[in-house]
Motif scaffolding. Structure first.
Motif, PDB file in Angstrom:
ATOM      1  N   THR A  50       5.136   2.756  -0.930  1.00  0.00           N
ATOM      2  CA  THR A  50       3.727   2.431  -0.708  1.00  0.00           C
ATOM      3  C   THR A  50       3.455   1.003  -1.159  1.00  0.00           C
ATOM      4  O   THR A  50       4.151   0.455  -2.007  1.00  0.00           O
ATOM      5  CB  THR A  50       2.787   3.379  -1.471  1.00  0.00           C
ATOM      6  OG1 THR A  50       2.988   3.214  -2.879  1.00  0.00           O
ATOM      7  CG2 THR A  50       3.006   4.818  -1.059  1.00  0.00           C
ATOM      8  N   ARG A  64      -0.991   2.073   1.463  1.00  0.00           N
ATOM      9  CA  ARG A  64      -0.406   2.447   2.747  1.00  0.00           C
ATOM     10  C   ARG A  64       1.092   2.659   2.605  1.00  0.00           C
ATOM     11  O   ARG A  64       1.715   2.172   1.656  1.00  0.00           O
ATOM     12  CB  ARG A  64      -0.665   1.374   3.793  1.00  0.00           C
ATOM     13  CG  ARG A  64       0.103   0.097   3.516  1.00  0.00           C
ATOM     14  CD  ARG A  64      -0.056  -0.892   4.626  1.00  0.00           C
ATOM     15  NE  ARG A  64       0.463  -2.193   4.194  1.00  0.00           N
ATOM     16  CZ  ARG A  64       0.430  -3.265   4.933  1.00  0.00           C
ATOM     17  NH1 ARG A  64      -0.096  -3.225   6.137  1.00  0.00           N
ATOM     18  NH2 ARG A  64       0.910  -4.400   4.487  1.00  0.00           N
ATOM     19  N   SER A 147      -2.117   1.696  10.566  1.00  0.00           N
ATOM     20  CA  SER A 147      -1.435   1.841   9.288  1.00  0.00           C
ATOM     21  C   SER A 147      -1.596   3.270   8.812  1.00  0.00           C
ATOM     22  O   SER A 147      -2.583   3.930   9.117  1.00  0.00           O
ATOM     23  CB  SER A 147      -2.041   0.899   8.239  1.00  0.00           C
ATOM     24  OG  SER A 147      -1.770  -0.429   8.572  1.00  0.00           O
ATOM     25  N   ARG A 148      -0.635   3.743   8.074  1.00  0.00           N
ATOM     26  CA  ARG A 148      -0.710   5.085   7.504  1.00  0.00           C
ATOM     27  C   ARG A 148      -1.128   4.935   6.052  1.00  0.00           C
ATOM     28  O   ARG A 148      -0.393   4.365   5.262  1.00  0.00           O
ATOM     29  CB  ARG A 148       0.631   5.783   7.665  1.00  0.00           C
ATOM     30  CG  ARG A 148       0.969   5.951   9.162  1.00  0.00           C
ATOM     31  CD  ARG A 148       2.271   6.620   9.466  1.00  0.00           C
ATOM     32  NE  ARG A 148       2.545   7.829   8.722  1.00  0.00           N
ATOM     33  CZ  ARG A 148       2.078   9.051   9.015  1.00  0.00           C
ATOM     34  NH1 ARG A 148       1.284   9.216  10.043  1.00  0.00           N
ATOM     35  NH2 ARG A 148       2.411  10.073   8.287  1.00  0.00           N
ATOM     36  N   THR A 149      -2.337   5.422   5.729  1.00  0.00           N
ATOM     37  CA  THR A 149      -2.890   5.261   4.387  1.00  0.00           C
ATOM     38  C   THR A 149      -2.959   6.597   3.655  1.00  0.00           C
ATOM     39  O   THR A 149      -2.972   7.662   4.269  1.00  0.00           O
ATOM     40  CB  THR A 149      -4.294   4.623   4.439  1.00  0.00           C
ATOM     41  OG1 THR A 149      -5.145   5.427   5.250  1.00  0.00           O
ATOM     42  CG2 THR A 149      -4.229   3.211   5.001  1.00  0.00           C
TER      43      THR A 149
END
Length: 172
Positions: A50, A64, A147-149
């Motif tokens: 992350t 993210r 984006s993957r948060t």
């Protein structure tokens, strides 16, 4: 016989240190689909590092997922239920200590460059990040900027359950 015992003591001490829970300072945060804690991030299944980012030039930074090839990863500490890390300020100007806000259901994990009240985050077993004693509410959700948060109890078709781990080394 006596020299054998002296050789075993350092070996036993090293084994116990390797298995000891992580101290709440200088750790990385990674996600995994594995709920059992493990201090060695390379042993976690479907692991992702992350990183903090600010997609909208807002005061709060988000957490993210980031794949291999990153330049560096933030180191965190945990005191009084709050995660702390150092990061660049808006537009890359200055260095600031960012502190996690109190984690709430249905919201992204956020960090502000200001003092925060006592938080609700802890480390279960020294490795698994919990909120109010729960570890199974973390979700990874797709954001508008692809984006993957990280969210606490995020909902919707674009969210998947994950577990947040505190580890000592990068996973890849």
């Amino acid at each position: 016989m006596r020299s054998s015992i002296f050789h075993l003591v350092p070996l036993l001490a090293a084994t116990l240190c390797a298995a000891a829970p992580l101290e709440p300072t200088n750790f990385l945060l990674v996600t995994s689909n594995q709920s059992s804690p493990n201090y060695n991030s390379s042993d976690l299944q479907v692991v992702s590092a992350t990183s903090l980012f600010d997609p909208y030039y807002q005061p709060a930074l988000l957490l993210r997922l980031i794949g291999p090839g990153y330049g560096s990863l933030p180191n965190f500490t945990l005191t009084s239920g709050t995660l702390h890390t150092t990061a660049s300020g808006p537009h890359g100007v200055g260095q600031y200590e960012y502190n996690s806000t109190v984690v709430a259901g249905g919201a992204e994990l956020q960090f502000l460059a200001s003092q925060q009240p006592q938080g609700n985050i802890a480390l279960e077993g020294g490795y698994l990040v919990t909120v109010d004693g729960e570890s199974d509410g973390w979700t990874v959700c797709d954001s508008k900027l692809s984006s993957r948060t990280l969210w606490w109890k995020g909902v919707g078709g674009n969210c998947t359950q994950t577990w947040l781990h505190a580890v000592t080394k990068a996973p890849y």
